[in-house]
Design an enzyme around this catalytic site. Structure first.
Site, PDB file in Angstrom:
ATOM      1  N   HIS A 163      -7.492   2.347   7.420  1.00 45.22           N
ATOM      2  CA  HIS A 163      -6.981   1.987   8.525  1.00 45.22           C
ATOM      3  C   HIS A 163      -8.003   1.280   9.402  1.00 45.22           C
ATOM      4  O   HIS A 163      -8.693   1.804  10.435  1.00 45.22           O
ATOM      5  CB  HIS A 163      -6.560   3.038   9.353  1.00 45.22           C
ATOM      6  CG  HIS A 163      -5.736   3.002  10.376  1.00 45.22           C
ATOM      7  ND1 HIS A 163      -4.508   3.872  10.842  1.00 45.22           N
ATOM      8  CD2 HIS A 163      -5.774   1.954  11.520  1.00 45.22           C
ATOM      9  CE1 HIS A 163      -4.133   3.503  11.872  1.00 45.22           C
ATOM     10  NE2 HIS A 163      -4.645   2.333  12.310  1.00 45.22           N
ATOM     11  N   ARG A 166      -9.232  -0.557  12.514  1.00 42.74           N
ATOM     12  CA  ARG A 166      -9.057  -0.508  13.851  1.00 42.74           C
ATOM     13  C   ARG A 166      -9.534  -1.726  14.505  1.00 42.74           C
ATOM     14  O   ARG A 166     -10.845  -2.072  14.232  1.00 42.74           O
ATOM     15  CB  ARG A 166      -9.223   0.739  14.510  1.00 42.74           C
ATOM     16  CG  ARG A 166      -8.549   1.870  13.961  1.00 42.74           C
ATOM     17  CD  ARG A 166      -8.854   3.279  14.756  1.00 42.74           C
ATOM     18  NE  ARG A 166      -7.925   4.578  14.215  1.00 42.74           N
ATOM     19  CZ  ARG A 166      -6.873   4.773  14.538  1.00 42.74           C
ATOM     20  NH1 ARG A 166      -6.292   4.204  15.755  1.00 42.74           N
ATOM     21  NH2 ARG A 166      -6.139   5.939  14.315  1.00 42.74           N
ATOM     22  N   GLU A 186      -3.463   0.565   6.418  1.00 46.73           N
ATOM     23  CA  GLU A 186      -2.845   1.105   7.588  1.00 46.73           C
ATOM     24  C   GLU A 186      -3.210   0.515   8.850  1.00 46.73           C
ATOM     25  O   GLU A 186      -4.372  -0.230   9.042  1.00 46.73           O
ATOM     26  CB  GLU A 186      -3.060   2.465   7.996  1.00 46.73           C
ATOM     27  CG  GLU A 186      -2.636   3.460   6.996  1.00 46.73           C
ATOM     28  CD  GLU A 186      -2.774   4.880   7.046  1.00 46.73           C
ATOM     29  OE1 GLU A 186      -2.321   5.777   6.444  1.00 46.73           O
ATOM     30  OE2 GLU A 186      -3.772   5.072   8.104  1.00 46.73           O
ATOM     31  N   HIS A 233      -1.349  12.800   7.165  1.00 46.92           N
ATOM     32  CA  HIS A 233      -2.157  13.518   8.622  1.00 46.92           C
ATOM     33  C   HIS A 233      -2.214  14.791   8.590  1.00 46.92           C
ATOM     34  O   HIS A 233      -1.476  15.692   8.658  1.00 46.92           O
ATOM     35  CB  HIS A 233      -1.369  12.965   9.899  1.00 46.92           C
ATOM     36  CG  HIS A 233      -2.242  12.770  10.794  1.00 46.92           C
ATOM     37  ND1 HIS A 233      -2.967  11.635  11.322  1.00 46.92           N
ATOM     38  CD2 HIS A 233      -2.745  13.785  11.827  1.00 46.92           C
ATOM     39  CE1 HIS A 233      -3.700  11.817  12.254  1.00 46.92           C
ATOM     40  NE2 HIS A 233      -3.724  13.158  12.742  1.00 46.92           N
TER      41      HIS A 233
END
Length: 261
Positions: free
Chosen positions: A44, A46, A74, A202
């Protein structure tokens, strides 16, 4: 068929970035997970470059290709480009992951803690789904269990959803997971009735994963990182990944090792 395990290696990158340099090596950690039998790797990246960064993606994509497994990227498709982060679409154009999981997280968010809603004007989200699908990526949308209008995800062009399992994990730890688990079961059934595949992720762990998979029908993939990497600090990546695979195959979780003090 049993759910597939995609190991999220973000936390390895967090440790590396806390010191700078290249250790621990994210690609080496991912390879250790794949050698232990993991079915894929999740990242992921960011915009704040807090963990996985753009430069990590090409070697991870090459690793996934070498092991013939899926890379799942992601991210928030609406986060604008900035120095060091060209945007999620540009990142995926470069590495063409098998799956892209779209997540509505804000820049300052510590971790993904909510999914998309399916009310209001969904045209911008539909356009994003189409752009990633045009790259040949399977598109999954991150959703809360019980989200209204879930069936609209299929009309947007998504192929899967990923159920946000944080509330389930919290309820499981508190000893009362019934309502949270029921919401996940209902969400999976609604998604499948709409023609959507179901992923989950998660705060899943060896302790709570077996009960989740036994109850929630047809889960195709679980993406697990935080708990897995934490457990691996004590048991090692190889043993920990194999432990998760054993749980997926229906075995009870192994006792969690305790740190030596």
């Amino acid at each position: 068929m049993s759910a597939r395990l995609s190991v999220n290696v973000n936390k390895v990158a967090v440790l590396r970035n806390s010191r700078g340099g290249h250790e621990p090596d994210v690609a080496a950690a991912a390879e250790a997970c794949l050698r232990a039998g993991a079915h894929g790797i999740t990242v992921h990246p960011r915009p704040d470059r807090r963990h996985i960064v753009a430069e990590d993606l090409p070697p991870l994509a090459a690793l996934a290709a070498r092991f013939d497994v899926e890379l799942n990227v992601e991210g928030n498709p609406f986060a604008p480009p900035r120095p060091g982060y060209p945007g999620l679409l540009a990142l995926c154009e470069g590495v063409r992951p098998a799956q892209v999981t779209l997540v509505p997280d804000d820049d300052g968010q510590l971790t993904s803690d909510h999914g998309f809603t399916f009310d209001g004007d969904l045209a911008p989200l539909a356009a994003q789904v189409a752009a990633f699908a045009a790259l040949g990526c399977r598109v999954s949308l991150f959703v809360d269990a019980g989200v209204p209008g879930l069936e609209r995800a299929a009309a947007l062009g998504a192929e899967r959803i990923e159920i946000y399992t944080g509330p389930y994990a919290e309820a499981f730890a508190a000893g009362d997971a019934g309502a949270a688990l029921a919401a996940c079961i209902d969400t999976a059934r609604r998604a499948q009735a709409a023609g959507l595949g179901v992923n989950a992720g998660h705060d899943l762990s060896q302790a709570n994963l077996g009960a989740f998979l036994a109850a929630v029908p047809g889960v195709q993939e679980v993406s697990i990182g935080h708990a897995l990497v934490g457990e691996a600090l004590y048991a090692g990546l190889d043993a920990t990944v194999r432990g998760y695979l054993s749980v997926i195959d229906g075995a009870p979780p192994a006792p969690s090792p305790s740190p030596v003090l």
